[in-house]
Design a protein around this motif. Sequence first.
Motif, mmCIF file in Angstrom:
data_model
loop_
_atom_site.group_PDB
_atom_site.id
_atom_site.type_symbol
_atom_site.label_atom_id
_atom_site.label_comp_id
_atom_site.label_asym_id
_atom_site.label_seq_id
_atom_site.Cartn_x
_atom_site.Cartn_y
_atom_site.Cartn_z
ATOM 1 N N ALA A 137 0.998 -1.065 0.013
ATOM 2 C CA ALA A 137 0.071 0.014 -0.018
ATOM 3 C C ALA A 137 0.931 1.306 0.065
ATOM 4 N N PHE A 138 1.286 1.635 -1.148
ATOM 5 C CA PHE A 138 2.271 2.886 -1.134
ATOM 6 C C PHE A 138 1.274 3.970 -1.197
ATOM 7 N N SER A 139 1.869 5.080 -0.608
ATOM 8 C CA SER A 139 1.028 6.494 -0.487
ATOM 9 C C SER A 139 2.250 7.407 -0.664
ATOM 10 N N TYR A 140 1.902 8.718 -1.397
ATOM 11 C CA TYR A 140 2.637 9.712 -1.376
ATOM 12 C C TYR A 140 2.032 10.721 -0.569
ATOM 13 N N GLU A 141 2.833 11.367 0.259
ATOM 14 C CA GLU A 141 2.540 12.512 1.082
ATOM 15 C C GLU A 141 2.880 13.778 0.695
ATOM 16 N N PRO A 142 2.213 15.044 0.438
ATOM 17 C CA PRO A 142 2.731 16.265 0.177
ATOM 18 C C PRO A 142 3.627 16.781 1.543
ATOM 19 N N GLY A 143 4.739 17.230 1.184
ATOM 20 C CA GLY A 143 5.488 17.688 2.498
ATOM 21 C C GLY A 143 6.526 18.893 2.100
ATOM 22 N N ARG A 144 7.279 19.345 3.071
ATOM 23 C CA ARG A 144 8.244 20.153 2.993
ATOM 24 C C ARG A 144 9.549 19.628 3.268
ATOM 25 N N ILE A 155 13.047 15.482 6.063
ATOM 26 C CA ILE A 155 13.806 15.082 6.465
ATOM 27 C C ILE A 155 13.774 14.689 8.244
ATOM 28 N N GLN A 156 12.984 15.488 8.901
ATOM 29 C CA GLN A 156 12.649 14.846 10.140
ATOM 30 C C GLN A 156 11.914 13.850 10.218
ATOM 31 N N LEU A 157 10.963 13.426 9.423
ATOM 32 C CA LEU A 157 9.915 12.515 9.431
ATOM 33 C C LEU A 157 10.705 11.146 8.996
ATOM 34 N N VAL A 158 11.694 11.093 8.011
ATOM 35 C CA VAL A 158 12.296 9.956 7.571
ATOM 36 C C VAL A 158 13.239 9.795 9.010
ATOM 37 N N SER A 159 13.978 10.643 9.620
ATOM 38 C CA SER A 159 14.992 10.514 10.504
ATOM 39 C C SER A 159 14.474 9.913 11.688
ATOM 40 N N GLN A 160 13.057 10.351 11.840
ATOM 41 C CA GLN A 160 12.308 9.527 13.041
ATOM 42 C C GLN A 160 11.599 8.490 12.994
ATOM 43 N N GLY A 161 11.682 7.872 11.599
ATOM 44 C CA GLY A 161 11.166 6.724 11.444
ATOM 45 C C GLY A 161 9.582 6.648 11.147
ATOM 46 N N LYS A 162 9.071 7.757 10.971
ATOM 47 C CA LYS A 162 7.532 8.183 10.655
ATOM 48 C C LYS A 162 7.128 7.874 9.333
#
Length: 327
Positions: A61-68, A73-80
Amino acid sequence: MKRLAIASVIALSLGLGTGTAQAQANPDRKITLSGGSIGGAWSAIGNAIGETIRREAPNAAFSYEPGREAANIQLVSQGKVELGIAHAQLIKRAQAGEDPFKAPITNLRAIALIDPQAAVQILVREDSGIDSFEKVLAAKMPVRIALNQRGTLMAVTGEEIFKAYGITAKDIEGWGGRIHHVDYNAGLEMMKNGQVDIIINMLAFPSGQISSATREMKVRMIGISPTVSAKLGDVLGTTPITVPGGTYAFQPQDIATITGSVVLFASSAMKNEDAAAITEGMLKHFGYLKQAHATLARLEPVNLTQTAPLVLHPGAEAAYKKAGVLK
């Protein structure tokens, strides 16, 4: 919700490991990629990458989220989220804990280069009387500026360009000008409406957004001096590049500017086999990626490995070596 390791998703979708029955019993597991605003290049590229994952793993279940960028960087670093898109140069700032980051972030690794020519393109309204940053400074012009949203390398770069020319935000406001931090499409619309004199962004050239917007307004492109380019290289990790004359109808001469690079990245905590699976999917469906967006069409498989100053994830590196595109 639980997130399934990508390699495991692929195995399940192919009926390997514990089998497709278990894959169907876990429909809520997913892979998320955080990119840019809807309608922008990063959105199109991110969804194209998602399609390569879907093709290899129909049960994912792939999903794309719009972000900044900074948030990605923070989300990937934190494992979210599992994957993000950002400029490698902004990740370099994150590693050093430099603005807009409050502390060093050192656990990010590249999966692939997705745009090698994110060039700074500076447009000014033809009726603004602006033909250089030196003129803005000398005349203390009350310029109205559109930069990208805060937390992006595009916004940081715009601020650093003015700073390198000796112009601060306080100066601009003191002269009667203003800085707007908005997404690029909003900035172009403000320029059309006469609300902005200068707009700065980093994107591939020729840009469809620029070509479309400038059909309805008269603009010129201004460049960056070699001295300032060198300063920005030291501060940001950017490199010099030239936008060739004739790239746009309004731009007959070569324009000297700077460029960064955009990467798909993951956390160093991602398992090697998972990073390899993503990379192998992109390589297997590289023809599709090249057709999906003009920026990707400029790439060859070897270009995906050119992610400096961010180092490759060991799993991605192994996949590139296996495919023979990296020695």
